[in-house]
Write a protein that holds these residues in place. Structure first.
Motif, mmCIF file in Angstrom:
data_model
loop_
_atom_site.group_PDB
_atom_site.id
_atom_site.type_symbol
_atom_site.label_atom_id
_atom_site.label_comp_id
_atom_site.label_asym_id
_atom_site.label_seq_id
_atom_site.Cartn_x
_atom_site.Cartn_y
_atom_site.Cartn_z
ATOM 1 N N UNK A 11 -3.524 0.292 3.238
ATOM 2 C CA UNK A 11 -3.118 1.226 2.195
ATOM 3 C C UNK A 11 -2.373 0.482 1.086
ATOM 4 N N UNK A 12 -2.587 0.940 -0.137
ATOM 5 C CA UNK A 12 -1.931 0.312 -1.283
ATOM 6 C C UNK A 12 -1.455 1.403 -2.234
ATOM 7 N N UNK A 13 -0.195 1.325 -2.603
ATOM 8 C CA UNK A 13 0.349 2.160 -3.673
ATOM 9 C C UNK A 13 0.444 1.262 -4.900
ATOM 10 N N UNK A 14 -0.176 1.689 -5.997
ATOM 11 C CA UNK A 14 -0.202 0.880 -7.217
ATOM 12 C C UNK A 14 0.554 1.562 -8.345
ATOM 13 N N UNK A 15 1.294 0.769 -9.067
ATOM 14 C CA UNK A 15 1.966 1.191 -10.293
ATOM 15 C C UNK A 15 1.459 0.239 -11.368
ATOM 16 N N UNK A 16 0.777 0.756 -12.372
ATOM 17 C CA UNK A 16 0.133 -0.093 -13.383
ATOM 18 C C UNK A 16 0.656 0.221 -14.779
ATOM 19 N N UNK A 70 2.296 -3.393 -10.177
ATOM 20 C CA UNK A 70 2.733 -3.670 -8.801
ATOM 21 C C UNK A 70 1.787 -2.987 -7.829
ATOM 22 N N UNK A 71 1.357 -3.739 -6.827
ATOM 23 C CA UNK A 71 0.574 -3.214 -5.710
ATOM 24 C C UNK A 71 1.402 -3.394 -4.452
ATOM 25 N N UNK A 72 1.698 -2.280 -3.782
ATOM 26 C CA UNK A 72 2.530 -2.299 -2.583
ATOM 27 C C UNK A 72 1.658 -1.993 -1.376
ATOM 28 N N UNK A 73 1.599 -2.915 -0.449
ATOM 29 C CA UNK A 73 0.838 -2.726 0.783
ATOM 30 C C UNK A 73 1.765 -2.083 1.807
ATOM 31 N N UNK A 74 1.479 -0.819 2.101
ATOM 32 C CA UNK A 74 2.347 -0.020 2.955
ATOM 33 C C UNK A 74 1.505 1.054 3.623
ATOM 34 N N UNK A 75 1.786 1.358 4.850
ATOM 35 C CA UNK A 75 1.074 2.449 5.514
ATOM 36 C C UNK A 75 1.512 3.778 4.909
ATOM 37 N N UNK A 105 7.514 7.900 2.192
ATOM 38 C CA UNK A 105 6.693 6.942 1.454
ATOM 39 C C UNK A 105 7.551 6.231 0.415
ATOM 40 N N UNK A 106 6.951 5.367 -0.352
ATOM 41 C CA UNK A 106 7.632 4.715 -1.471
ATOM 42 C C UNK A 106 7.682 5.724 -2.614
ATOM 43 N N UNK A 107 8.881 6.043 -3.059
ATOM 44 C CA UNK A 107 9.044 6.945 -4.205
ATOM 45 C C UNK A 107 8.837 6.093 -5.454
ATOM 46 N N UNK A 108 7.623 6.121 -5.990
ATOM 47 C CA UNK A 108 7.298 5.213 -7.089
ATOM 48 C C UNK A 108 8.067 5.515 -8.364
ATOM 49 N N UNK A 109 8.555 6.726 -8.535
ATOM 50 C CA UNK A 109 9.404 7.030 -9.694
ATOM 51 C C UNK A 109 10.737 6.307 -9.609
ATOM 52 N N UNK A 110 11.345 6.351 -8.420
ATOM 53 C CA UNK A 110 12.607 5.632 -8.212
ATOM 54 C C UNK A 110 12.400 4.119 -8.323
ATOM 55 N N UNK A 111 11.293 3.639 -7.746
ATOM 56 C CA UNK A 111 10.999 2.205 -7.829
ATOM 57 C C UNK A 111 10.811 1.791 -9.289
#
Length: 120
Positions: free
Chosen positions: A4-9, A34-39, A52-58
C-alpha cells in the motif's frame, strides 16, 4: 513490506533554500512529492483516520520544514522530509522528491529534483 502507498504530490511551499545568497534572500517555490509505504488495511476496516497517516497533518509538518530553516542543498531538504515521514506510525518506507523549478540555471529547463528513498 506493505504494497500500500499513500501519495502526496505537488505540495507547494515557498522557502529560502539554495547555495547562492540570492536564493536565500529572495526565496522561491519548491514542490514536494511523498510516497509513504504503509499498510492501509486497519484504516480501511475501521474507516477511522486515526488508523492511518493523516496526510493533512503531515502536509502541515512538511510545509513547516520547507518554509523553516534554510539549507544549501535540496538533498538535505529531502533527507529532513523523509525522516519526518518515517516518524509517522506504520510507515515502513518513504520516497520524497523535492522539485526546484526555479533553480538558478542559465539554460532553459522544466525542473530540477532530487528523489530519495529511506526506510526504517
Amino acid at each position: 513490506m506493505s504494497a500500500d502507498v499513500i501519495s502526496l504530490k505537488g505540495l507547494r511551499v515557498f522557502g529560502y533554500h539554495g547555495v547562492y545568497e540570492t536564493e536565500r534572500s529572495a526565496g522561491q517555490e519548491f514542490l514536494i512529492d511523498a510516497d509513504l509505504h504503509v499498510s492501509t488495511a486497519k484504516a480501511a476496516a475501521s474507516d477511522d483516520v486515526a488508523d492511518t497517516v493523516h496526510y493533512g497533518d503531515l502536509a502541515d509538518r512538511m510545509v513547516a520544514v520547507v518554509a523553516g530553516e534554510p539549507v544549501a542543498l535540496i538533498e538535505t531538504l529531502a533527507e529532513r522530509l523523509a525522516a519526518l515521514c518515517l516518524e509517522e506510525a506504520g510507515v515502513e518506507r518513504a520516497a520524497v522528491t523535492v522539485h526546484k523549478p526555479d533553480a538558478p540555471i542559465r539554460h532553459q529547463f522544466s525542473d530540477v529534483s532530487v528523489r530519495i528513498e529511506r526506510s526504517r
